[in-house]
Design a protein around this motif. Structure first.
Motif, short mmCIF file in Angstrom:
data_model
loop_
_atom_site.label_atom_id
_atom_site.label_comp_id
_atom_site.label_asym_id
_atom_site.label_seq_id
_atom_site.Cartn_x
_atom_site.Cartn_y
_atom_site.Cartn_z
N GLU A 74 0.83 -1.21 0.00
CA GLU A 74 0.00 0.00 0.00
C GLU A 74 0.86 1.25 0.00
O GLU A 74 0.53 2.25 -0.64
CB GLU A 74 -0.94 0.00 1.21
CG GLU A 74 -2.08 -0.99 1.11
CD GLU A 74 -2.94 -0.77 -0.13
OE1 GLU A 74 -3.31 0.40 -0.39
OE2 GLU A 74 -3.21 -1.74 -0.85
N SER A 75 1.98 1.20 0.71
CA SER A 75 2.90 2.34 0.72
C SER A 75 3.47 2.57 -0.68
O SER A 75 3.58 3.73 -1.13
CB SER A 75 4.04 2.08 1.71
OG SER A 75 3.56 1.98 3.03
N ALA A 76 3.82 1.50 -1.36
CA ALA A 76 4.34 1.62 -2.73
C ALA A 76 3.31 2.27 -3.64
O ALA A 76 3.64 3.11 -4.49
CB ALA A 76 4.74 0.25 -3.25
N LYS A 77 2.03 1.90 -3.48
CA LYS A 77 0.98 2.50 -4.31
C LYS A 77 0.86 3.99 -4.07
O LYS A 77 0.69 4.79 -5.01
CB LYS A 77 -0.36 1.82 -4.01
CG LYS A 77 -0.46 0.37 -4.48
CD LYS A 77 -1.81 -0.23 -4.09
CE LYS A 77 -1.92 -1.69 -4.50
NZ LYS A 77 -3.21 -2.29 -4.10
N LYS A 78 0.95 4.40 -2.80
CA LYS A 78 0.87 5.83 -2.49
C LYS A 78 2.06 6.59 -3.07
O LYS A 78 1.90 7.71 -3.58
CB LYS A 78 0.81 6.03 -0.97
CG LYS A 78 -0.52 5.65 -0.35
CD LYS A 78 -0.56 6.03 1.12
CE LYS A 78 -1.91 5.72 1.74
NZ LYS A 78 -1.98 6.15 3.17
N ILE A 79 3.23 6.00 -2.98
CA ILE A 79 4.42 6.67 -3.51
C ILE A 79 4.37 6.73 -5.04
O ILE A 79 4.79 7.71 -5.66
CB ILE A 79 5.70 5.97 -3.02
CG1 ILE A 79 5.79 6.08 -1.49
CG2 ILE A 79 6.94 6.59 -3.66
CD1 ILE A 79 6.94 5.30 -0.88
N LEU A 80 3.84 5.69 -5.67
CA LEU A 80 3.66 5.73 -7.13
C LEU A 80 2.76 6.89 -7.52
O LEU A 80 2.97 7.54 -8.56
CB LEU A 80 3.05 4.41 -7.62
CG LEU A 80 4.01 3.24 -7.80
CD1 LEU A 80 3.23 1.95 -7.99
CD2 LEU A 80 4.94 3.49 -8.98
N ALA A 81 1.73 7.16 -6.71
CA ALA A 81 0.80 8.25 -7.02
C ALA A 81 1.44 9.62 -6.78
O ALA A 81 1.21 10.56 -7.55
CB ALA A 81 -0.47 8.12 -6.18
N SER A 82 2.26 9.73 -5.73
CA SER A 82 2.86 11.03 -5.40
C SER A 82 4.18 11.29 -6.13
O SER A 82 4.54 12.44 -6.38
CB SER A 82 3.10 11.13 -3.89
OG SER A 82 4.03 10.15 -3.45
N HIS A 83 4.89 10.22 -6.49
CA HIS A 83 6.18 10.35 -7.18
C HIS A 83 6.25 9.37 -8.36
O HIS A 83 7.09 8.47 -8.39
CB HIS A 83 7.34 10.07 -6.21
CG HIS A 83 7.44 11.05 -5.09
ND1 HIS A 83 6.60 11.02 -4.00
CD2 HIS A 83 8.30 12.10 -4.88
CE1 HIS A 83 6.93 12.00 -3.17
NE2 HIS A 83 7.95 12.67 -3.68
N PRO A 84 5.38 9.52 -9.35
CA PRO A 84 5.36 8.55 -10.47
C PRO A 84 6.63 8.55 -11.29
O PRO A 84 6.91 7.60 -12.01
CB PRO A 84 4.16 9.02 -11.31
CG PRO A 84 4.01 10.48 -10.98
CD PRO A 84 4.38 10.59 -9.54
N GLU A 85 7.42 9.62 -11.17
CA GLU A 85 8.66 9.71 -11.95
C GLU A 85 9.78 8.88 -11.35
O GLU A 85 10.80 8.67 -12.02
CB GLU A 85 9.11 11.18 -12.07
CG GLU A 85 9.71 11.79 -10.82
CD GLU A 85 8.69 12.24 -9.79
OE1 GLU A 85 9.08 12.88 -8.80
OE2 GLU A 85 7.49 11.96 -9.97
N TRP A 86 9.61 8.38 -10.15
CA TRP A 86 10.64 7.54 -9.55
C TRP A 86 10.63 6.16 -10.18
O TRP A 86 9.57 5.61 -10.49
CB TRP A 86 10.40 7.41 -8.05
CG TRP A 86 10.82 8.62 -7.27
CD1 TRP A 86 11.22 9.83 -7.77
CD2 TRP A 86 10.87 8.74 -5.85
NE1 TRP A 86 11.51 10.70 -6.76
CE2 TRP A 86 11.31 10.07 -5.57
CE3 TRP A 86 10.58 7.88 -4.80
CZ2 TRP A 86 11.47 10.53 -4.27
CZ3 TRP A 86 10.74 8.34 -3.51
CH2 TRP A 86 11.18 9.65 -3.25
N SER A 87 11.80 5.58 -10.35
CA SER A 87 11.89 4.25 -10.93
C SER A 87 11.35 3.21 -9.96
O SER A 87 11.22 3.45 -8.75
CB SER A 87 13.35 3.92 -11.27
OG SER A 87 14.08 3.67 -10.08
#
Length: 342
Positions: free
Chosen positions: A103-116
């Protein structure tokens, strides 16, 4: 982030945006309350007074009837608060469950989609492959970012196929060209050019193999450093490549050190620049963008949580400067009107 702590009233603190799916573990709170004097300070976002790391410690403090708690302040942005919370919970305390980390990964994907995928995976304690699966499953178009910032701060394109094909074309048309020249013109690394050249040496048609330029075969290393490949200047370079390769002497691969102050002073004294508006504008433009040696120390003051982003900006600027340099070098190879008439 502050390095010293201070005591704060517990009733002014807001609950964290916790990475824990199940919320507070009451049994863990009870265990902490038994050794309340030994607990380290909690981490709090200064501007919002929201707890970042330490919700179990805060609940234990409340359970013990205390009205204050030791706090260390964090001064980053709201999105960075969640990142810091996840990283803190990965390092210590009650371990995050697999569901928490996903779930944390999903939130970070939404807030920082440019991160690999790997950059996110390193922060949440998952594999890059798992984060990639979560990214592909997302219905948010923004999550499918076209570029990615890696752990090293470099910006990479997701699908490097087109650049690889350009490099192959340039190698075919200019077999005597140096790896460095092809690398610069195709906007890929020298290692990629070497790999493509080796493949071409063993195949009649380097693009007929299904896996020659297959995306994703290099895991999360999704491409080479991002450049302005679609920039008009880059397109112009590609059109000029044959003339530049065949009619000019290859330049030294070494970048010669120069005294930027001396060069700028020389430009200012040049009458062809000094006495026209365009020349003066160009000199002012250069002065505003040149980074002098003594200014490099500024990086020491960059907050660690923004280092990767600023590194990506620096690399993108470097790419644009390389394009400008290549165009100017190509102009330098052309004869002037005076010499052409002799």
């Amino acid at each position: 982030m502050a390095t010293t702590s201070e005591r704060v009233r517990v009733d002014v603190l807001l609950d964290a945006d916790s990475p824990r799916v199940e919320g507070i573990d009451r049994d863990h709170v009870a265990r902490l309350a038994e050794r309340i004097e030994e607990l380290p300070p909690i981490l709090v976002h200064r501007s919002t007074m929201r707890v970042i790391d330490g919700m179990h410690r805060l609940q234990a403090t409340r359970m013990s009837g205390r009205t204050t708690i030791e706090v260390v302040y964090f001064d980053g942005s709201v999105p960075d608060c969640f990142l810091t919370a996840v990283e803190a919970n990965i390092r210590h305390g009650l371990p995050l469950t697999l569901a928490d980390r996903r779930e944390s990964a999903k939130k970070i994907l939404a807030s920082h989609p440019e991160w690999s995928d790997r950059a996110i995976a390193a922060r949440v304690g998952l594999s890059g492959k798992t984060v990639g699966t979560l990214r592909r499953a997302s219905t948010d178009p923004a999550v499918q970012s076209a570029v990615r910032v890696g752990l090293d701060g470099r910006v990479r394109v997701v699908n490097p196929d087109e650049k690889h094909r350009r490099a192959a074309d340039l190698l075919s048309q200019n077999p005597e060209a140096s790896l460095r020249e092809i690398s610069r013109l195709a906007c890929v690394s020298m290692e990629t050019v070497r790999d493509i050249r080796d493949r071409m040496g063993g195949e009649d048609n380097p693009q007929s193999s299904d896996d020659t330029f297959a995306p994703g075969t290099r895991g999360d290393a999704v491409g080479d450093a991002l450049t302005t490949a679609d920039h008009p200047a880059a397109s112009e370079l590609n059109e000029q490549v044959s003339a530049r390769m065949k009619g000019t002497k290859q330049r030294s691969a070494e970048v010669r050190p120069i005294d930027l102050g001396v060069v700028l002073d020389s430009l200012k004294r040049d009458p062809t620049l000094r006495y026209n508006d365009e020349g003066r504008t160009m000199i002012r433009w250069l002065e505003a963008r040149v980074i002098r040696h003594d200014e490099a120390d500024l990086v020491e003051h960059i907050p660690p949580h923004q280092a990767a982003r600023i590194a990506a900006v620096a690399r993108a600027c470097a790419v644009n400067w390389n394009v400008i340099a290549s165009l100017l070098e190509s102009r330098g190879d052309q004869p002037t009107h005076a010499s052409a008439s002799t």
